[in-house]
Every structure is written in structure tokens, then in C-alpha cells.
Design a protein around this motif. Structure first.
Motif, PDB file in Angstrom:
ATOM      1  N   ALA A  62       0.815  -1.212   0.000  1.00  0.00           N
ATOM      2  CA  ALA A  62       0.000   0.000   0.000  1.00  0.00           C
ATOM      3  C   ALA A  62       0.846   1.258   0.000  1.00  0.00           C
ATOM      4  O   ALA A  62       0.315   2.373  -0.008  1.00  0.00           O
ATOM      5  CB  ALA A  62      -0.926   0.002   1.206  1.00  0.00           C
ATOM      6  N   GLY A  63       2.170   1.108   0.031  1.00  0.00           N
ATOM      7  CA  GLY A  63       3.051   2.268  -0.002  1.00  0.00           C
ATOM      8  C   GLY A  63       3.222   2.953   1.329  1.00  0.00           C
ATOM      9  O   GLY A  63       3.576   4.151   1.366  1.00  0.00           O
ATOM     10  N   ALA A  64       3.017   2.222   2.437  1.00  0.00           N
ATOM     11  CA  ALA A  64       3.185   2.822   3.760  1.00  0.00           C
ATOM     12  C   ALA A  64       4.656   3.112   4.024  1.00  0.00           C
ATOM     13  O   ALA A  64       5.545   2.470   3.450  1.00  0.00           O
ATOM     14  CB  ALA A  64       2.636   1.880   4.831  1.00  0.00           C
ATOM     15  N   PRO A  65       4.956   4.094   4.858  1.00  0.00           N
ATOM     16  CA  PRO A  65       6.359   4.369   5.200  1.00  0.00           C
ATOM     17  C   PRO A  65       7.038   3.122   5.783  1.00  0.00           C
ATOM     18  O   PRO A  65       6.396   2.316   6.470  1.00  0.00           O
ATOM     19  CB  PRO A  65       6.253   5.483   6.250  1.00  0.00           C
ATOM     20  N   ASP A 361      14.203 -14.378  -4.622  1.00  0.00           N
ATOM     21  CA  ASP A 361      13.555 -13.903  -3.395  1.00  0.00           C
ATOM     22  C   ASP A 361      14.572 -13.356  -2.399  1.00  0.00           C
ATOM     23  O   ASP A 361      14.584 -13.723  -1.211  1.00  0.00           O
ATOM     24  CB  ASP A 361      12.711 -15.010  -2.756  1.00  0.00           C
ATOM     25  N   LEU A 362      15.381 -12.447  -2.886  1.00  0.00           N
ATOM     26  CA  LEU A 362      16.368 -11.800  -2.024  1.00  0.00           C
ATOM     27  C   LEU A 362      15.706 -10.793  -1.098  1.00  0.00           C
ATOM     28  O   LEU A 362      16.113 -10.640   0.056  1.00  0.00           O
ATOM     29  CB  LEU A 362      17.418 -11.103  -2.901  1.00  0.00           C
ATOM     30  N   VAL A 363      14.645 -10.097  -1.589  1.00  0.00           N
ATOM     31  CA  VAL A 363      14.103  -8.964  -0.843  1.00  0.00           C
ATOM     32  C   VAL A 363      12.579  -8.955  -0.831  1.00  0.00           C
ATOM     33  O   VAL A 363      11.927  -9.592  -1.662  1.00  0.00           O
ATOM     34  CB  VAL A 363      14.606  -7.633  -1.450  1.00  0.00           C
ATOM     35  N   ASP A 364      12.056  -8.205   0.141  1.00  0.00           N
ATOM     36  CA  ASP A 364      10.624  -7.879   0.225  1.00  0.00           C
ATOM     37  C   ASP A 364      10.495  -6.380   0.443  1.00  0.00           C
ATOM     38  O   ASP A 364      10.019  -5.915   1.470  1.00  0.00           O
ATOM     39  CB  ASP A 364       9.952  -8.632   1.381  1.00  0.00           C
ATOM     40  N   GLY A 365      10.912  -5.600  -0.530  1.00  0.00           N
ATOM     41  CA  GLY A 365      10.855  -4.156  -0.403  1.00  0.00           C
ATOM     42  C   GLY A 365      11.721  -3.504  -1.458  1.00  0.00           C
ATOM     43  O   GLY A 365      12.417  -4.170  -2.237  1.00  0.00           O
ATOM     44  N   SER A 366      11.676  -2.223  -1.481  1.00  0.00           N
ATOM     45  CA  SER A 366      12.359  -1.460  -2.526  1.00  0.00           C
ATOM     46  C   SER A 366      13.846  -1.291  -2.215  1.00  0.00           C
ATOM     47  O   SER A 366      14.295  -1.472  -1.075  1.00  0.00           O
ATOM     48  CB  SER A 366      11.706  -0.075  -2.658  1.00  0.00           C
ATOM     49  N   VAL A 367      14.586  -0.913  -3.251  1.00  0.00           N
ATOM     50  CA  VAL A 367      16.006  -0.629  -3.075  1.00  0.00           C
ATOM     51  C   VAL A 367      16.192   0.550  -2.124  1.00  0.00           C
ATOM     52  O   VAL A 367      17.135   0.583  -1.318  1.00  0.00           O
ATOM     53  CB  VAL A 367      16.669  -0.342  -4.438  1.00  0.00           C
ATOM     54  N   ALA A 368      15.277   1.514  -2.192  1.00  0.00           N
ATOM     55  CA  ALA A 368      15.389   2.683  -1.307  1.00  0.00           C
ATOM     56  C   ALA A 368      15.334   2.284   0.155  1.00  0.00           C
ATOM     57  O   ALA A 368      16.039   2.859   0.995  1.00  0.00           O
ATOM     58  CB  ALA A 368      14.280   3.675  -1.640  1.00  0.00           C
ATOM     59  N   ASP A 369      14.492   1.315   0.476  1.00  0.00           N
ATOM     60  CA  ASP A 369      14.335   0.893   1.877  1.00  0.00           C
ATOM     61  C   ASP A 369      15.335  -0.175   2.293  1.00  0.00           C
ATOM     62  O   ASP A 369      15.741  -0.225   3.465  1.00  0.00           O
ATOM     63  CB  ASP A 369      12.919   0.366   2.103  1.00  0.00           C
ATOM     64  N   LEU A 370      15.738  -1.035   1.360  1.00  0.00           N
ATOM     65  CA  LEU A 370      16.520  -2.217   1.740  1.00  0.00           C
ATOM     66  C   LEU A 370      17.875  -2.301   1.053  1.00  0.00           C
ATOM     67  O   LEU A 370      18.591  -3.290   1.240  1.00  0.00           O
ATOM     68  CB  LEU A 370      15.717  -3.485   1.422  1.00  0.00           C
TER      69      LEU A 370
END
Length: 543
Positions: A62-65, A361-370
Motif C-alpha cells: 500500500a506504499g506505507a512508510p 527472493d532476495l528482498v521484500d521491499g524497494s532498493v530505497a528501503d533495503l
């Protein structure tokens, strides 16, 4: 399509609502008092915890912080795991409840019922025990030494026998007129009132046959003795116009419950139900919390190394013993971060592999966050380098950005392409989830023009593409995706959607190895599916 999605959402919400209602009923309503603090706290938790779970599931998409995702993730995902094992425990408890209640009811009936063992008879030297004198048995008093006759006389009783109390030779009645005949009877036979009632009934039947004192006129209303005049000095006579035997019998009848009856009635049954509900609910909660706690420790501790040897018929002798460190499903996200990546990198480097394969399946989020959480991957060390293929979660998190980022960290993405390693071909395909973005697997591009006389190893995130690998003549496919089921009994569900859940299996001339993964999706918990990093050692049949 929209109708199908809405229908699925309605079914999932209804299922979660029903499960939470069941857990609340068994764990809160059945074990707490109406209006009590425990009831209010449990009811509030039954509303708040599922809301946290829903928030954890949808906040990322949902694009939450990112900070809000982290706040919701721990309680929301952990409750999801606890709910699973709490529900399983309570369902198992449904079979235990009636058995436990039956045991308690039998114990209660053994205590209050007429099945108590009969006390042993006294030693009589082979002779039948002598029955007590009727009058003495009626009053329930034991004979005392002869000296107590003086006590009886001082109490105003000139002739104890005339009062209906027969004493054995050389003995006297302890107390001819007890203040509370019923209490005396109860004190004499407190353990088993039934024999006392039987004796009193017999005495009542024998009362008319008792001798009448000489010169006295029988008066049935006289409480002292048949045919005797009431003595003014007698403290019992003036007010007591009922037979003391009958009075004692009535008192025993009123004071002692029916041996076959449940002395507490409905309250005892309610107490047993509450006890059973608390035992079953408490046990289910303890097992669920213990299971989730241990499973969480296993994930946060980091994956263990597993070693597998895979023989390949086409592998040359020069490549015998080649070691590939296979890692999948790291799942960096709001729970597992940089420290988790560092543990994995250190574990891989400690095995000194010839090649590292990160299979999706390295990540569950964006490059900006992770992006920062993935930086330790730059420390991977292998003689032939580290390679990466996308998984389905990369396409939920910005696959293009992540492919560029892992390349910056020193890993080589294989996007439907192939490289030649000493002794075999290494190919990689995009995940099938990329088909929705026009970036799905292309086996022809990755394997179509290769020399089939050479051994080939394929990196593909999902095991379901094994049939394409067989068609392309692949010797070994390395995959992840399943997590080994992650949370038992999830392995049975994973088996419905995947040809292999974990381990090494053969499909025609192609072998498939599926690793359980190094991380966890959703709840940071693993039960029955330990996380691992697998070192696959290739073996040449020519060696």
C-alpha cells in the motif's frame, strides 16, 4: 478477474474472522468471568491482533512508510504464526475435553458415591463380631469405663438403662443426654453416615420391645424412656417431646447427602467445565508460544550449512568436486535486515565455495528501503564468482532496480542467459512471476544453442519449471521458493503446488535440488523446515 479477486478476499476475511472467533471463545470466553479484567483484555486482543496482521500484510504494497511497516511487522506476523499453532492446539483439545471431564466426573463420584471401600472388621479370634446394644448404637456412643456412671448420676440420670442406653457389663454410657444428638451421631460416624441410618431405623423398630421401668406408666410422648415419668431435673425432658433416636436419625438424614448424589450439583459440574477449559486453553497457548518462540530463534540464529553430492554423467573429471553454495529466499524486509545478510555471507564464505548461486527472493521491499541491508553481499568470496536470478518477490519489489543493485554489489545476474564454467554450462532464467511484466523465463534463449555434450546446471527460482528443464536436457536444476513449507503443516500445502518441496529428486535425466531457503517470509518463524545454505558438490562419474 476483479470478481474472482473480491471473492477470494471475502473468503479469506471470513476464514480469519471465524478462526479468531473460535480462539476467542475457547481461550477467553470459556476461561474468564463475564465483565472481568481478563475477559476485557482478551476481547480487546482478539480485535487488535488481527488488525495488526492485516496491516503487516498490506502496508508494504500500500506504499506505507518503511518505519510503519517495521512497527506492524513484528506483532502482526508473529501473531499469524501463534494463531496457527494456537488453533491447532485448541482443535486437538476438542478431543481431550470430553476425556478429561469424564475422568474428573469419575473421581468425583468415587469421592461422593457409595463405592468407597468398606472398613475392615476388627480382629475377633475367629468369632463373629458382637453387634452393639441397640440403645447404645442408637445414640452412637462408645461405652466408657464404669467410672462414668458417676457422671451420669450427677447429671440427674438415676438409671442410665431406663433412659434407653444399654451399657456393656462393667461400663457406663459416656453422656446420656448430649446437647446435640445429631452432632454426636455425625461425630461418631463422620466418614460413612449410611450404617448409622440403618442402625437407627432398626432401633426405631425395636423401641416398643424395650423394658419399662418397674412402677412407671408408659407414655409414648416421654422423651426419656418408655413408661418413665419426666424428671424435672432432667435437662432434656421438659422441652424434648420427640424420640431422641428419631431426632438423631432425622438430623443424620438432613446433614448427610445421598451417597449416590453429586454433593455440589450444578456448581460442581460448572467448576469441572471451567477447570477443563483452562487446562486445555492454557496448554494450547503454552505449546503455541513455545513452538513459535523456538521457530523464531531458528530464523534469527541464521541458516545452517547442508552438504549434498550430486553425480553428473557429463561432468569431466577435471570438474569433479566442484562446489556451489546455493542460497535462496533470504527475504530482506522490515524484520530481517542487514545483520541477517551479514550472517548469511559469513556462513557462505566459511564454506570456501567455488561458486555462489543466489536463486531468487532476495528482498521484500524497494532498493530505497533495503539497499543498505543487502550491501554485505559485496563481501561474498568464490573462485568463480556469485550469480543471481530473480524470484517472484523481486517482481513485487521492483525487479529492474534490484537487478541493477545486485550487479553493483558484485553479483552477476543471469537473465535468461548462460555462462561457461570450467567443465559445465551455468544458465539462469527469470522467474515465472515476471511473465506479467513481459520478463518471464525464456529457456530457448538461455539453453537453446548450447552444446548438449557438456553438463549443464540451471538456476531457476521455482521448481515448477523442471519440466522445461527436462525438455532442454538440463542435468541439474537448482531452485528454492518453497521454504520447505516453513511452518508445519505448510509442507503439505507446498507439495500441492510444487513437484519437490525440499531435497534432491530426479525427473527423467534431470535432477532437481530444492533448498529450504535462508530466511522466512511473513512470520520470522520456521517449524519443521530449518533454514539452510546448501553446498552442492558436483561429482564426475569418470572420476
Amino acid at each position: 478477474m476483479l470478481v474472482v479477486v473480491l471473492l477470494v478476499v471475502v473468503v479469506v476475511v471470513a476464514l480469519l474472522g471465524g478462526v479468531h472467533w473460535y480462539v476467542w471463545r475457547r481461550l477467553v470466553r470459556d476461561t474468564t468471568a463475564r465483565g472481568g479484567v481478563a475477559r476485557r483484555v482478551g476481547t480487546a486482543a482478539a480485535w487488535v491482533l488481527p488488525l495488526l496482521t492485516v496491516g503487516a500484510l498490506v502496508s508494504g504494497r500500500a506504499g506505507a512508510p518503511f518505519w510503519l511497516e517495521r512497527v506492524l511487522a513484528w506483532p502482526g506476523y508473529l501473531w499469524l504464526a501463534v494463531l496457527l499453532y494456537l488453533t491447532l492446539g485448541l482443535v486437538v483439545g476438542e478431543g481431550v475435553r470430553p476425556l478429561l471431564r469424564r475422568v474428573l466426573e469419575r473421581r468425583a463420584s468415587g469421592v461422593t458415591g457409595g463405592n468407597s471401600p468398606t472398613p475392615p472388621l476388627p480382629e475377633t479370634g475367629g468369632q463373629a463380631p458382637q453387634a452393639p446394644e441397640p440403645a447404645a448404637a442408637a445414640a452412637g456412643f462408645a461405652a466408657a469405663p464404669a467410672a462414668h456412671l458417676a457422671d451420669a448420676a450427677s447429671a440427674g440420670l438415676a438409671d442410665p438403662a431406663a433412659a434407653g442406653f444399654a451399657a456393656a457389663p462393667g461400663t457406663a454410657v459416656l453422656d446420656a443426654h448430649p446437647a446435640d444428638p445429631a452432632a454426636a451421631v455425625r461425630d461418631t460416624h463422620p466418614a460413612d453416615p449410611a450404617p448409622v441410618r440403618a442402625e437407627l431405623v432398626d432401633l426405631a423398630a425395636q423401641a416398643p420391645a424395650d423394658p419399662v421401668a418397674p412402677g412407671a406408666h408408659a407414655d409414648p410422648a416421654d422423651p426419656v424412656a418408655p413408661g418413665a415419668q419426666a424428671d424435672p431435673a432432667d435437662p432434656v425432658a421438659p422441652d424434648a417431646h420427640a424420640d431422641p433416636v428419631g431426632t438423631a436419625a432425622a438430623a443424620v438424614s438432613d446433614a448427610a447427602p445421598d451417597p449416590g448424589a453429586d454433593v455440589a450439583g450444578p456448581s460442581a459440574a460448572l467448576s469441572r467445565r471451567l477447570f477443563v477449559a483452562r487446562v486445555v486453553g492454557g496448554s494450547a497457548a503454552a505449546v503455541a508460544l513455545g513452538t513459535v518462540g523456538y521457530g523464531t530463534y531458528g530464523v534469527l540464529r541464521g541458516p545452517r550449512v547442508k552438504r549434498v553430492t550430486v553425480p553428473l554423467g557429463k561432468l569431466p573429471r577435471a570438474a569433479h568436486g566442484f562446489r556451489i553454495a546455493v542460497v535462496s529466499d533470504i527475504h530482506l524486509g522490515p524484520i530481517l535486515g542487514r545483520a541477517h545478510t551479514q550472517r548469511i555471507v559469513d556462513t557462505i564464505n566459511a564454506t570456501s565455495p567455488d561458486l555462489v548461486a543466489v536463486v531468487g527472493d532476495l528482498v521484500d521491499g524497494s532498493v530505497a528501503d533495503l539497499g543498505a541491508a543487502a550491501e554485505p553481499l559485496a563481501q561474498l568470496r568464490a573462485r568463480h564468482g556469485a550469480f543471481f536470478v530473480t524470484g517472484n518477490h523481486e517482481y513485487f519489489s521492483g525487479a529492474e532496480e534490484w537487478v541493477d543493485h545486485v550487479r553493483e554489489l558484485g553479483l552477476r545476474p543471469l537473465r535468461n542467459e548462460r555462462v561457461e564454467i570450467a567443465g559445465f554450462d551455468l544458465a539462469g532464467v527469470n522467474d515465472v512471476a515476471g511473465e506479467s511484466e513481459g520478463d518471464g523465463p525464456d529457456f530457448g534463449k538461455a539453453l537453446g544453442d548450447r552444446d548438449r555434450a557438456r553438463a549443464s546446471v540451471l538456476l531457476a527460482h521455482q521448481p515448477v519449471v523442471i519440466h522445461d528443464a527436462v525438455t532442454q536436457g538440463v542435468d541439474l536444476q537448482l531452485s528454492g521458493h518453497t521454504h520447505g513449507g516453513q511452518l508445519w503443516p505448510g509442507n503439505y500445502l507446498a507439495a500441492l503446488a510444487n513437484p519437490t518441496v525440499a531435497g534432491l529428486e530426479r525427473y527423467g535425466d534431470t535432477q532437481l535440488y530444492v533448498t529450504r531457503g535462508a530466511g522466512a517470509w511473513g512470520p520470522p518463524v520456521r517449524v519443521g523446515a530449518t533454514s539452510d545454505i546448501t553446498v552442492v558438490q558436483l561429482a564426475s562419474r569418470q572420476a
